[in-house]
Each structure stands twice: as structure tokens, then as C-alpha cells.
Scaffold this motif. Structure first.
Motif, PDB file in Angstrom:
ATOM      1  N   ALA A  42     -67.476  -3.881   3.939  1.00  0.00           N
ATOM      2  CA  ALA A  42     -68.498  -3.319   4.812  1.00  0.00           C
ATOM      3  C   ALA A  42     -69.368  -4.593   5.188  1.00  0.00           C
ATOM      4  O   ALA A  42     -69.768  -5.220   4.199  1.00  0.00           O
ATOM      5  CB  ALA A  42     -69.457  -2.485   3.644  1.00  0.00           C
ATOM      6  N   THR A  68     -71.515  -1.828   8.603  1.00  0.00           N
ATOM      7  CA  THR A  68     -72.587  -1.456   7.784  1.00  0.00           C
ATOM      8  C   THR A  68     -73.787  -2.471   8.055  1.00  0.00           C
ATOM      9  O   THR A  68     -73.351  -3.746   7.611  1.00  0.00           O
ATOM     10  CB  THR A  68     -72.112  -1.254   6.559  1.00  0.00           C
ATOM     11  N   LEU A  79     -71.344   4.748   5.477  1.00  0.00           N
ATOM     12  CA  LEU A  79     -70.382   4.064   4.826  1.00  0.00           C
ATOM     13  C   LEU A  79     -69.718   4.761   3.631  1.00  0.00           C
ATOM     14  O   LEU A  79     -68.388   5.083   3.433  1.00  0.00           O
ATOM     15  CB  LEU A  79     -70.842   2.690   4.186  1.00  0.00           C
TER      16      LEU A  79
END
Length: 109
Positions: A42, A68, A79
Motif C-alpha cells: 500500500a 493508498t 485498501l
């Protein structure tokens, strides 16, 4: 003396690494993937995040990327939804997203 704090075998664990595209987060993502975890990278940097996931996949690891920005509660929720849909659970969250003042260049919004 250094001590390894991660167990040797992470097979089957679902691990999200924020800031996982490079730096400390990238190293954590690689280590977890090499030990058998299913790693979700992420990061706000789409190019680096996708490349890191692709590099891990080429090595036979299981990795994916979700763009993200951890400053955004909505992005973090997206996410977590993506992880839930793909894997059905989250076992470990590694929070390695961070910046040095002046180094952060957020994606165009």
C-alpha cells in the motif's frame, strides 16, 4: 547482537505493508514475501508500488499493489475493503509509511 523479530515461516499470512513501495516498507514487504506471506503493498506512489509487486511476483512470491494515501481515511478504507475481498482477512499490518519534510509529493488529486 541482532535479533530477528519475524518468525521464519509466514506462509499463508496476509500482510499489508503501508509505504511498501520503497525504503523500510519496501524491505519489509520483500522480507515478508520471501518468507511466504501474501503481501499487499500500500503506497501513494503507483509506479514504484506496482513495480515492487511485479518484482516480487517474478521471484515467485505472492504480492499485489493498492494505491493508498494513508492520510485519507477513505483511501485506507478502500485498501481494507480490497484486502477483505481478495483474501478474506488481514493477519498483519506493517505501518511503514512516512516521509521526510519536503520529500513528499502527493499524487494529483
Amino acid at each position: 547482537m541482532t535479533q530477528n523479530v519475524l518468525p521464519g515461516d509466514l506462509t499463508g499470512k496476509v500482510i499489508v505493508v503501508t509505504g511498501g513501495a520503497q525504503g523500510i516498507g519496501g524491505a519489509a514487504a520483500r522480507l515478508c514475501a520471501e518468507r511466504g506471506a501474501q503481501v499487499v503493498i500500500a503506497d501513494w506512489n503507483a509506479a514504484n508500488g506496482a513495480q515492487t509487486a511485479a518484482d516480487l511476483e517474478k521471484r515467485g512470491c505472492t504480492a499485489s499493489f493498492v494505491q493508498t494515501d494513508v492520510r485519507s481515511p477513505e483511501a485506507v478504507q478502500q485498501l481494507m475493503t480490497a484486502v477483505q475481498v481478495r483474501y478474506g482477512r488481514l493477519d498483519v499490518l506493517v505501518c511503514a509509511a512516512g516521509i521526510f519534510k519536503g520529500a513528499y509529493q502527493p499524487p494529483d488529486q
